[in-house]
Motif scaffolding. Structure first.
Motif, mmCIF file in Angstrom:
data_model
loop_
_atom_site.group_PDB
_atom_site.id
_atom_site.type_symbol
_atom_site.label_atom_id
_atom_site.label_comp_id
_atom_site.label_asym_id
_atom_site.label_seq_id
_atom_site.Cartn_x
_atom_site.Cartn_y
_atom_site.Cartn_z
ATOM 1 N N ASP A 36 0.933 -1.174 0.117
ATOM 2 C CA ASP A 36 -0.353 0.364 -0.084
ATOM 3 C C ASP A 36 0.829 1.322 -0.272
ATOM 4 N N GLU A 145 -2.356 -4.491 -2.063
ATOM 5 C CA GLU A 145 -2.217 -4.764 -4.130
ATOM 6 C C GLU A 145 -1.753 -5.788 -4.144
ATOM 7 N N LYS A 147 -2.005 -6.621 -8.103
ATOM 8 C CA LYS A 147 -1.157 -6.190 -9.810
ATOM 9 C C LYS A 147 -1.687 -7.698 -11.028
ATOM 10 N N SER A 190 -5.785 -3.340 -10.701
ATOM 11 C CA SER A 190 -5.354 -2.951 -9.791
ATOM 12 C C SER A 190 -6.515 -3.565 -8.552
ATOM 13 N N ASP A 192 -6.791 -3.113 -4.894
ATOM 14 C CA ASP A 192 -6.525 -2.754 -3.172
ATOM 15 C C ASP A 192 -7.897 -3.020 -2.582
ATOM 16 N N LYS A 193 -6.978 -2.684 -1.166
ATOM 17 C CA LYS A 193 -7.641 -2.488 0.204
ATOM 18 C C LYS A 193 -7.330 -4.137 0.470
#
Length: 585
Positions: A36, A145, A147, A190, A192-193
């Motif tokens: 992150d 994250e 990707k 991507s 995230d979180k």
């Protein structure tokens, strides 16, 4: 449509039809895990960013910033002829580069025409993969994250998830572990979180595996063994002797200065727990010991007692046993040191080539002489003096601290006071940087000292080969003695049965005892040689690792200069933890 092939061998009555369906060999997805963007320490993370199957960045550094590589022939770092492929090869060597078996590139269906049986096989295609490395203490959570790198047809209805591992809890929103769906297998997509929490402490590395909706492995996170090792730290003020002629007031002034220095250092190291947030990346907890009661431990340096301040050689010899050499006092007591002329380094550097080693050795020696001869932890010496160098361009350069990168001898680091906010006694990064040197880490950039160790590296390589040869030689001697013992025992059996020549029997038994003594002696030589070999290999690693150098200031690494200090590399973290476990625990 499948392609049908028929194989026949009339002479032996063989006939077999094979149906082969060839899928697109370039159609696959790989998932990379990135940190992150709001990383503030507390755990370790190291990664590569990949684009078009090439390393675009390692951690936050572009491969093109590799300015020097280690040349095995000259034992020096060189800057000429560095190719893109060589840079990528060296970067991959930093990580636990592995192969991911991509099932489903080519699916073969074989049909036996006689038995009418069908056999399907997945052909395995191996793809180079650099896993993200994370060192996450029990109870801590990392935010990452994921990707995608997609080759061939994008699958908007596909997804990627995580194989369940009992040591971790992985969440995204309300979903956990293998219930997570990272959808749309689109190139560059991507997610995230995503949160990874370490639920246990484990002493061997673990893997978190990412798979697609077909169960095919598409990514991996290398989770470092997250057991914690402690590094004891003592903060010891180094003060210049007061000139007050009243003994009581003199001592009071020196103590007041020492107390202030210690408080300043504690504020820097304990502010937001930054010292431990830095070293937590390596699984190290720094334990700053409280001040000794009832008497604070500190060292007083009296410039008037330097050997260059006395009149006779006899007085100098007498003082040498109790005080530092005059050149050491010169560098600490900068009030007595003239600024260097333009184009020169400071006086102390001109006089003493290995100043950092010498001054820390002397300070550690003095501390143990005065206070605690058996202490094995780190000693952080802090002073209100500053040290100035002048560059060739005539610019003044402040040093924040000095230490040695030899992990086998030195426990001390010295932190100076400066008028700069980003280095010195008030800056947490300086403490982490100098302790990193003490634990064996070198600068990641090339400077005027980079190749000073070439002779030492050459000696180490010779010694390493000698140790290896010694081990082989003495193992062979043990084999010979073991064979001799078996022969003696056989002869004893024969002599016992024949009941003849007791003197010869006694000689054989003496031979066995002698051979056993030789074996024990040889085993001791091997043990010592193996120990020396491991130490030499490690020293070589300290001097040359990671076998390349990066342009100064182009990283956020703690061991770099002119930068925001944020990360340790994976290889650095492993070295730090090894040093603390082996030498400072």
């Amino acid at each position: 449509m499948p392609n049908i092939f028929t194989l026949t061998a009339p002479s032996i009555g063989y006939k077999k039809s094979i149906s082969i369906t060839i899928l697109d060999e370039k159609n696959f997805t790989i998932a990379y895990v990135l940190p992150d963007g709001n990383f503030k320490g507390g755990y370790g993370i190291d990664w590569c960013e990949i684009k078009d199957a090439k390393i675009e960045k390692f951690q936050d550094v572009k491969p093109s910033e590799i300015s020097h590589i280690f040349d095995e022939t000259s034992n020096t770092f060189i800057s000429d002829g560095i190719t893109e492929d060589k840079r990528e090869e060296l970067i991959k060597a930093l990580y636990a580069t592995t192969k991911i078996n991509e099932k489903g590139f080519v699916k073969e269906t074989a049909v036996d025409a006689e038995s009418e049986t069908t056999e399907e096989k997945d052909k395995l295609e191996e793809v180079d993969y650099i896993p993200t490395w994370i060192n996450l203490p029990e109870g801590e959570t990392v935010k990452v994250e994921v990707k995608f790198l997609v080759k061939g047809e994008e699958r908007k209805n596909g997804y990627i998830t995580f194989k369940k591992n009992e040591n971790f809890e992985i969440t995204k929103g309300k979903d956990q572990d293998d219930n997570i769906r990272l959808e749309k297998l689109v190139n560059g997509k991507s997610h995230d979180k995503i949160y990874i929490k370490a639920l246990t402490t484990f002493s061997t590395p673990q893997d978190i595996i990412l798979v697609d909706d077909k169960g095919i492995e598409v990514g991996k996170i290398e989770m470092e063994a997250n057991n914690i090792v402690e590094l004891g730290v003592r903060i010891i003020p180094v003060v210049i002797a007061s000139t007050n002629e009243n003994a009581e007031k003199k001592k009071e002034a020196e103590l007041k200065n020492a107390v202030l220095l210690r408080e300043t250092a504690l504020k820097a190291t304990e502010r937001d727990n930054k010292l431990n947030k830095g070293f937590a990346q390596a699984g190290i907890k720094c334990v700053i010991e409280p001040a000794k009661e009832p008497k604070l431990e500190y060292i007083v340096i009296d410039p008037s007692k330097a050997r260059n301040k006395v009149d006779s050689a006899e007085e100098a010899d007498e003082l040498a046993g109790h005080y530092y050499e005059d050149r050491i006092i010169d560098i600490i007591a900068t009030n007595n040191q003239k600024k260097p002329a333009v184009g020169e380094v400071s006086k102390i550097y001109k006089d003493v080539g290995m100043f950092d080693k010498e001054i820390n050795s002397k300070l550690v020696e003095r501390y143990k002489e005065l206070f605690d001869a058996s202490y094995k932890g780190a000693i952080v010496f802090v002073t209100d003096q500053y040290h100035v160098e002048r560059t060739k361009e005539g610019l003044e350069e402040r040093l924040g601290g000095v230490s040695s990168s030899s992990p086998l001898e030195y426990q001390g680091v010295l932190i100076f006071t400066t008028d700069k906010s980003d280095i010195g006694i008030t800056h947490d990064g300086t403490y982490i940087h100098e302790l990193g040197h003490m634990l064996g880490l070198a600068h990641p950039f090339a400077d005027e000292d980079t190749n000073d160790n070439s002779g030492e590296i050459r000696k180490l390589k010779v010694a390493i080969q000698e140790y290896k040869d010694t081990i082989v030689l003495y193992k062979k001697k043990i084999e010979e003695k073991t064979t001799a013992i078996a022969l003696y025992e056989k002869q004893i059996g024969e002599e016992t049965e024949a009941k003849i020549d007791p003197d010869f029997l006694e000689t054989l038994q003496d031979n066995i005892a002698s051979a056993q003594d030789d074996i024990a002696f040889n085993e001791k030589i091997i043990t010592n040689a193996e120990k020396d070999l491991n130490e030499s290999l490690h020293e070589l690693n300290v001097y040359a690792s990671p076998f390349f150098k990066i342009t100064k200031g182009k990283t956020t690494n703690y061991m770099d200069y002119d930068n925001t200090k944020t990360y340790f590399f994976r290889f650095q973290s492993k070295m730090l933890k090894r040093e603390v476990s082996k030498y400072y625990a």
